[in-house]
Design a protein around this motif. Structure first.
Motif, PDB file in Angstrom:
ATOM      1  N   TRP A   1       0.830  -1.201   0.000  1.00 22.55           N
ATOM      2  CA  TRP A   1       0.000   0.000   0.000  1.00 22.55           C
ATOM      3  C   TRP A   1       0.870   1.258   0.000  1.00 22.55           C
ATOM      4  CZ3 TRP A   1      -4.883  -0.064  -1.337  1.00 22.55           C
ATOM      5  CH2 TRP A   1      -5.641  -1.201  -1.120  1.00 22.55           C
ATOM      6  N   GLU A   2       2.041   1.175   0.615  1.00 21.91           N
ATOM      7  CA  GLU A   2       2.927   2.338   0.682  1.00 21.91           C
ATOM      8  C   GLU A   2       3.540   2.655  -0.676  1.00 21.91           C
ATOM      9  OE1 GLU A   2       1.849   0.879   4.359  1.00 21.91           O
ATOM     10  OE2 GLU A   2       2.959  -0.284   2.840  1.00 21.91           O
ATOM     11  N   GLU A   3       3.702   1.643  -1.540  1.00 21.38           N
ATOM     12  CA  GLU A   3       4.247   1.858  -2.877  1.00 21.38           C
ATOM     13  C   GLU A   3       3.210   2.388  -3.851  1.00 21.38           C
ATOM     14  OE1 GLU A   3       7.583  -1.402  -3.896  1.00 21.38           O
ATOM     15  OE2 GLU A   3       5.623  -2.260  -3.436  1.00 21.38           O
ATOM     16  N   LEU A   4       1.959   2.049  -3.631  1.00 20.66           N
ATOM     17  CA  LEU A   4       0.914   2.332  -4.618  1.00 20.66           C
ATOM     18  C   LEU A   4       0.815   3.807  -5.010  1.00 20.66           C
ATOM     19  CD1 LEU A   4      -1.298   1.261  -6.423  1.00 20.66           C
ATOM     20  CD2 LEU A   4      -2.872   1.305  -4.466  1.00 20.66           C
ATOM     21  N   PRO A   5       0.962   4.788  -4.080  1.00 18.16           N
ATOM     22  CA  PRO A   5       0.811   6.185  -4.499  1.00 18.16           C
ATOM     23  C   PRO A   5       1.767   6.617  -5.610  1.00 18.16           C
ATOM     24  CG  PRO A   5       0.707   6.036  -2.113  1.00 18.16           C
ATOM     25  CD  PRO A   5       1.115   4.673  -2.616  1.00 18.16           C
ATOM     26  N   ASP A   6       2.951   6.039  -5.676  1.00 19.35           N
ATOM     27  CA  ASP A   6       3.940   6.467  -6.668  1.00 19.35           C
ATOM     28  C   ASP A   6       4.183   5.427  -7.759  1.00 19.35           C
ATOM     29  OD1 ASP A   6       4.513   8.911  -5.249  1.00 19.35           O
ATOM     30  OD2 ASP A   6       5.659   7.715  -3.810  1.00 19.35           O
ATOM     31  N   ALA A   7       3.428   4.348  -7.748  1.00 25.00           N
ATOM     32  CA  ALA A   7       3.679   3.261  -8.692  1.00 25.00           C
ATOM     33  C   ALA A   7       3.263   3.651 -10.113  1.00 25.00           C
ATOM     34  CB  ALA A   7       2.930   2.012  -8.259  1.00 25.00           C
ATOM     35  N   ASP A   8       4.058   3.219 -11.076  1.00 24.99           N
ATOM     36  CA  ASP A   8       3.742   3.358 -12.495  1.00 24.99           C
ATOM     37  C   ASP A   8       3.703   1.953 -13.081  1.00 24.99           C
ATOM     38  OD1 ASP A   8       3.643   3.702 -15.243  1.00 24.99           O
ATOM     39  OD2 ASP A   8       5.080   5.344 -15.273  1.00 24.99           O
ATOM     40  N   PRO A   9       2.546   1.486 -13.549  1.00 26.02           N
ATOM     41  CA  PRO A   9       2.461   0.101 -14.048  1.00 26.02           C
ATOM     42  C   PRO A   9       3.425  -0.200 -15.176  1.00 26.02           C
ATOM     43  CG  PRO A   9       0.504   1.358 -14.641  1.00 26.02           C
ATOM     44  CD  PRO A   9       1.258   2.189 -13.667  1.00 26.02           C
ATOM     45  N   GLU A  10       3.858   0.827 -15.915  1.00 27.55           N
ATOM     46  CA  GLU A  10       4.788   0.607 -17.016  1.00 27.55           C
ATOM     47  C   GLU A  10       6.183   0.250 -16.524  1.00 27.55           C
ATOM     48  OE1 GLU A  10       3.892   0.583 -20.274  1.00 27.55           O
ATOM     49  OE2 GLU A  10       1.846   0.809 -19.494  1.00 27.55           O
TER      50      GLU A  10
END
Length: 352
Positions: free
Chosen positions: A269-278
């Motif tokens: 959950w902590e990674e999700l705000p800055d995650a880019d699926p690409e």
């Protein structure tokens, strides 16, 4: 002439990989061998996602070339296809599980219990593994609730992320659940919750619908549960029907058939705000896995009761008059299901 092959040791097995240099992703120059090696590099993670689960294979034996398409029920002349039944030439060490389809027919599907099965599947051209939300020892009672945030035209991953980080995460906390998010490998987000295998597919689907409706109430301008595409608008659709029998979702770590070879990436959950699926691809995921391991390693530590959501199902019906929603078109008519007719095609009463 026999096709060239190599043999790769996987645990106690030697897995034969034919035509290892065949290009599967022309845009990236990735070969079949590299696809197999990718799955070995994330072995603990992909096996955790598939272990003892009946699994459908999405096979792209010709690779992901320009114009390649997937066969469907209405058009079986595609370049790729879903394989539900275990292939007749499967090695005798491939484990299987008998599952029943909504039609009443049955089949034996592969049911991975060791990493060699994944490597064997990759040699067949399997890019994406689609596990059922059940285990082989009880194929009628799911142990996984799947929350599928599906962006509709006009919305994207950022919108799905907003829904996941606010209403979905808040509702999970209110229910006392722990959810595990992952990218879909495209624009969507999936959140998995382990549940006690005590309820039927029908009950789990009803619980998923109740969850989706509560998220919709909390974010009415961005979330929809409307089944018919013509009614959804530019919103995030929460696909409750992904919890119906014989509906599956690409597993964590599965490769998706797009030119840049993306994968369905487990996140915190902590990674999700800055995650880019690409950022999560066949080429990048092994290094991430070597550094972090499987960030969903604790997913099996606790299973939750479905009772809080089933109580919401009862409240939705008693207090809001909200009953069931349509099933996908290939399903038999289900008890309590409303008319399975698109609103725009529904016959209108004749005017006087």
């Amino acid at each position: 002439m026999a096709s060239p092959f190599i043999e790769i040791p996987v645990g106690e097995r030697l897995v034969k990989v034919t035509n290892p240099d065949k290009i599967y992703f022309p845009e990236r120059g990735l070969t079949k061998r590299q696809v197999v090696e990718y799955y070995l590099a994330v072995g603990d993670g992909i096996l955790r996602a598939l272990r003892s689960r009946p699994t459908t294979l999405e096979r792209w034996p010709g690779g992901v070339f320009e114009g390649a398409k997937l066969s469907t029920r209405t058009d079986n002349k595609g370049d790729a296809f879903y394989q539900k039944r275990v292939p007749k030439n499967a090695p005798d060490w491939i484990t299987t599980a008998r599952i029943d389809f909504p039609s009443g027919r049955s089949a034996d599907e592969i049911c991975p219990t060791e990493l060699a099965t994944v490597a064997w599947g990759a040699n067949l051209g399997t890019l994406t593994f689609h596990p059922w939300p059940v285990r082989a020892d009880d194929v009628d009672h799911p142990d996984e609730l799947r929350i599928d945030l599906d962006p509709q035209p006009g919305t994207d991953f950022d919108d799905a992320r907003k829904v996941a980080l606010t209403a979905v995460r808040e509702l999970l906390a209110d229910l006392g659940y722990v959810g595990f998010p992952k990218t879909s490998g495209s624009r969507g987000i999936h959140v998995y919750v382990r549940i006690e295998p005590r309820w039927t597919f029908t009950q789990v689907r009803a619980a998923a619908l109740a969850f989706a409706r509560e998220v919709e109430r909390r974010m009415p301008d961005l979330v929809t549960t409307k089944w018919w595409k013509e009614e959804r608008g530019e919103e995030i659709f929460i696909d409750f029907n992904q919890n119906a029998r014989d509906r599956t979702i690409a597993s964590a770590y599965s490769i998706r058939p797009r030119p840049n070879a993306p994968v369905s990436a487990p996140l915190t959950w902590e990674e999700l705000p800055d995650a880019d699926p690409e950022d999560f691809t066949v080429e990048t995921m092994p290094a991430r896995f070597a550094e972090l391991g499987d960030v969903h390693a604790s997913i099996d530590d606790q299973a939750f009761s479905l009772e809080p959501l089933l109580e919401m199902v009862e409240r939705d019906e008693a207090e809001r008059g909200l009953g069931d929603m349509p099933y996908p078109p290939n399903y038999p008519k289900m008890p309590g299901e409303p008319k399975r007719v698109q609103p725009s095609k529904e016959a209108r009463p004749a005017t006087e």
